[in-house]
Design a protein around this motif. Structure first.
Motif, PDB file in Angstrom:
ATOM      1  N   SER A 181      -8.309   5.118   3.465  1.00  0.00           N
ATOM      2  CA  SER A 181      -8.029   3.669   3.356  1.00  0.00           C
ATOM      3  C   SER A 181      -8.962   2.861   4.072  1.00  0.00           C
ATOM      4  O   SER A 181      -8.865   1.513   3.500  1.00  0.00           O
ATOM      5  CB  SER A 181      -6.625   3.740   3.909  1.00  0.00           C
ATOM      6  N   ASN A 226     -11.006  -0.198   2.204  1.00  0.00           N
ATOM      7  CA  ASN A 226     -10.631  -1.395   2.761  1.00  0.00           C
ATOM      8  C   ASN A 226     -11.964  -2.174   2.657  1.00  0.00           C
ATOM      9  O   ASN A 226     -12.083  -3.563   2.705  1.00  0.00           O
ATOM     10  CB  ASN A 226      -9.924  -1.577   4.249  1.00  0.00           C
ATOM     11  N   SER A 268      -5.921   0.475  -0.145  1.00  0.00           N
ATOM     12  CA  SER A 268      -5.968  -0.713   0.608  1.00  0.00           C
ATOM     13  C   SER A 268      -5.882  -2.006  -0.399  1.00  0.00           C
ATOM     14  O   SER A 268      -6.403  -1.948  -1.666  1.00  0.00           O
ATOM     15  CB  SER A 268      -7.516  -0.768   1.342  1.00  0.00           C
ATOM     16  N   GLU A 276       0.873  -1.221   0.038  1.00  0.00           N
ATOM     17  CA  GLU A 276       0.091   0.034   0.074  1.00  0.00           C
ATOM     18  C   GLU A 276       0.952   1.190   0.102  1.00  0.00           C
ATOM     19  O   GLU A 276       0.611   2.227  -0.735  1.00  0.00           O
ATOM     20  CB  GLU A 276      -0.937  -0.071   1.184  1.00  0.00           C
TER      21      GLU A 276
END
Length: 233
Positions: free
Chosen positions: A118, A122, A202, A45
């Motif tokens: 993020s 995710n 992510s 990432e």
């Protein structure tokens, strides 16, 4: 128990159930938002965001990386050393367009990393990874703006880039920049958009494509602060 007492008891029980339901919902939501301050990006990432920022801040350097792909095209087939042949839709035309776009580009500011964004990205990784799903639309019908809003406040427009493969960070960014088969060049535009200032990344395992990465972009994003959440319940 007379009727009046029975009704009063039912009202009290209903109020208690409503309070507990509201408390549990708020507490789960609060804990989710508090987590926005503790996202620890993986090496991949970090590398993905670093490569995107390199393309933004030093576009001429990325032109050189794109040009290195030219000898490996045979018609519309890309055959990189040590990798399976890949059939493209446009061939070298899309590559040359990306090269010209970066040559004409002025350096942009790098993206600031957002923990909250993020975590929003995710959500899609977790949802799609085990089932091998793809696409920007979540199973609940929501898109990146709804996912991001669970972890903070969005400012301005948002964008999203998806990658399903076992590619390195640089290979992913090169693929997004070429944007083969996408007439709007939406991935390239998102990566290089001067109006976008913050990004969340992510990556995770994917049942069909080994690995997937999600990058979300926004003009601005305010991660939910733990202290602010604590005062809300």
């Amino acid at each position: 128990m007379n009727r009046s007492s029975f009704v009063s008891t039912l009202v009290l029980l209903s109020a208690c159930c409503l309070f507990l339901s509201t408390f549990i919902t708020n507490n789960v939501d609060a804990q989710q938002k508090i987590a926005a301050n503790s996202y620890n990006p993986s090496p991949l990432e970090n590398e993905v965001l670093a490569e995107i920022n390199l393309a933004r801040t030093r576009p001429q350097e990325y032109v050189a990386y794109l040009e290195q792909l030219r000898p490996y095209f045979k018609g519309k087939t890309l055959q990189l050393p040590g990798q399976p042949a890949s059939d493209t839709q446009e061939g070298i035309v899309a590559l040359d367009e990306a090269i010209n776009a970066l040559r004409a580009m002025k350096p942009q500011s790098p993206y600031n990393f957002s923990s909250g964004m993020s975590l929003g990205a995710n959500l899609l990784v977790k949802e799609q990874g085990l089932k091998g799903l793809t696409g920007h639309k979540g199973v609940d019908g929501g898109f990146c703006d709804q996912r991001l809003a669970r972890f903070g406040r969005i400012e301005g427009p948002v964008g999203e880039a998806l990658s399903y493969s076992a590619q390195t960070a640089r290979q992913r960014v090169l693929t997004w920049l070429v944007d083969d088969g996408f007439s709007t060049r939406g991935h390239r535009n998102s990566l290089l958009n001067s109006g976008y200032k913050v990004a969340g990344v992510s990556c995770g395992d994917h049942a069909r494509f080994s690995m997937m990465c999600v990058v979300d972009f926004a003009s601005g994003f305010s991660d939910t602060q733990a202290g602010n959440v604590a005062r809300s319940f």
